[in-house]
Design a protein around this motif. Sequence first.
Motif, PDB file in Angstrom:
ATOM      1  N   PHE A 167      -6.522  -5.825  37.265  1.00 33.18           N
ATOM      2  CA  PHE A 167      -5.354  -5.920  36.396  1.00 33.18           C
ATOM      3  C   PHE A 167      -5.104  -7.350  35.937  1.00 33.18           C
ATOM      4  CE2 PHE A 167      -4.481  -1.684  37.982  1.00 33.18           C
ATOM      5  CZ  PHE A 167      -3.971  -1.067  36.854  1.00 33.18           C
ATOM      6  N   LEU A 191      -7.936   0.748  28.635  1.00 34.58           N
ATOM      7  CA  LEU A 191      -8.040  -0.680  28.313  1.00 34.58           C
ATOM      8  C   LEU A 191      -7.644  -0.924  26.869  1.00 34.58           C
ATOM      9  CD1 LEU A 191     -11.274  -0.157  29.898  1.00 34.58           C
ATOM     10  CD2 LEU A 191     -10.267  -2.313  30.568  1.00 34.58           C
ATOM     11  N   ILE A 192      -6.920  -2.004  26.629  1.00 37.99           N
ATOM     12  CA  ILE A 192      -6.585  -2.465  25.283  1.00 37.99           C
ATOM     13  C   ILE A 192      -7.415  -3.723  25.087  1.00 37.99           C
ATOM     14  CG2 ILE A 192      -4.754  -3.079  23.675  1.00 37.99           C
ATOM     15  CD1 ILE A 192      -4.339  -0.319  25.084  1.00 37.99           C
ATOM     16  N   ASN A 233      -5.834  -7.276  24.231  1.00 39.31           N
ATOM     17  CA  ASN A 233      -4.640  -7.750  24.924  1.00 39.31           C
ATOM     18  C   ASN A 233      -5.004  -8.878  25.883  1.00 39.31           C
ATOM     19  OD1 ASN A 233      -2.862  -6.055  23.649  1.00 39.31           O
ATOM     20  ND2 ASN A 233      -2.289  -4.902  25.476  1.00 39.31           N
ATOM     21  N   ALA A 290      -4.700  -1.565  31.013  1.00 41.53           N
ATOM     22  CA  ALA A 290      -3.348  -1.020  30.853  1.00 41.53           C
ATOM     23  C   ALA A 290      -3.003  -0.031  31.967  1.00 41.53           C
ATOM     24  CB  ALA A 290      -3.214  -0.329  29.501  1.00 41.53           C
ATOM     25  N   GLY A 291      -4.006   0.616  32.547  1.00 43.44           N
ATOM     26  CA  GLY A 291      -3.723   1.564  33.612  1.00 43.44           C
ATOM     27  C   GLY A 291      -4.964   2.220  34.167  1.00 43.44           C
ATOM     28  N   ASN A 342       3.017   4.768  27.171  1.00 43.61           N
ATOM     29  CA  ASN A 342       3.352   3.832  26.107  1.00 43.61           C
ATOM     30  C   ASN A 342       2.784   2.482  26.511  1.00 43.61           C
ATOM     31  OD1 ASN A 342       4.849   5.645  24.530  1.00 43.61           O
ATOM     32  ND2 ASN A 342       6.692   5.284  25.720  1.00 43.61           N
ATOM     33  N   VAL A 343       2.077   1.842  25.589  1.00 41.42           N
ATOM     34  CA  VAL A 343       1.473   0.545  25.887  1.00 41.42           C
ATOM     35  C   VAL A 343       1.926  -0.484  24.853  1.00 41.42           C
ATOM     36  CG1 VAL A 343      -0.566   1.526  27.003  1.00 41.42           C
ATOM     37  CG2 VAL A 343      -0.611   1.089  24.548  1.00 41.42           C
ATOM     38  N   LYS A 344       1.778  -1.744  25.230  1.00 46.86           N
ATOM     39  CA  LYS A 344       1.997  -2.842  24.292  1.00 46.86           C
ATOM     40  C   LYS A 344       0.640  -3.251  23.757  1.00 46.86           C
ATOM     41  CE  LYS A 344       6.118  -4.960  26.201  1.00 46.86           C
ATOM     42  NZ  LYS A 344       6.723  -6.214  26.654  1.00 46.86           N
ATOM     43  N   ILE A 345       0.577  -3.455  22.458  1.00 45.07           N
ATOM     44  CA  ILE A 345      -0.668  -3.908  21.835  1.00 45.07           C
ATOM     45  C   ILE A 345      -0.321  -5.118  20.980  1.00 45.07           C
ATOM     46  CG2 ILE A 345      -2.590  -3.305  20.327  1.00 45.07           C
ATOM     47  CD1 ILE A 345      -2.235  -0.398  21.125  1.00 45.07           C
ATOM     48  N   VAL A 398      -8.557   0.834  21.669  1.00 45.41           N
ATOM     49  CA  VAL A 398      -8.106   1.362  22.950  1.00 45.41           C
ATOM     50  C   VAL A 398      -9.321   2.068  23.520  1.00 45.41           C
ATOM     51  CG1 VAL A 398      -6.618   3.037  24.088  1.00 45.41           C
ATOM     52  CG2 VAL A 398      -5.718   1.623  22.234  1.00 45.41           C
ATOM     53  N   CYS A 449       2.855  -8.157  22.073  1.00 43.40           N
ATOM     54  CA  CYS A 449       2.646  -9.049  23.206  1.00 43.40           C
ATOM     55  C   CYS A 449       3.066 -10.468  22.829  1.00 43.40           C
ATOM     56  CB  CYS A 449       1.179  -9.022  23.665  1.00 43.40           C
ATOM     57  SG  CYS A 449       0.667  -7.443  24.330  1.00 43.40           S
TER      58      CYS A 449
END
Length: 145
Positions: free
Chosen positions: A31, A85-86, A89, A94-95, A110-113, A119, A143
Amino acid sequence: MNPLRRILLGATAALLLKPFAALAAWSKDAFGAKSAADALKNLGVSGPAPSRDIVIEAPQIAENGAVVPIEIQSNIPGTSALVVLIEKNPFPLAGRFSFLEGALPFVKLNVKIGETSDVRVVAQAGGRYYTASKEIKVTMGGCGG
């Protein structure tokens, strides 16, 4: 102290501490990785094969990168984990989601990009890895952009 009481207290303490052991299992290095390749390496993922059986539902254009909804489903039999994965970023991972046998490998998040990016989703099934990706164009970064 009574030996039976000691055993019961020890068993209770072990059960109460078990959730903390699960927290320790998350991969701080993955992470904290600054690239998708490093994140995957820290998770032990290598050589994922492209797959059309991973479905990524997300907007083609995200007007606000601070909240981008993504739905992911793996139709690969025996999927036990999904990694999101983004690519562009600052911290791409992301998770990571694990599934017990028989569970539907589906996540909605929900993710921040921060900027237009791919993605990428990696599915683990039967000891092998599979991947799919989708580009999301961002008009206003999430971000700090």
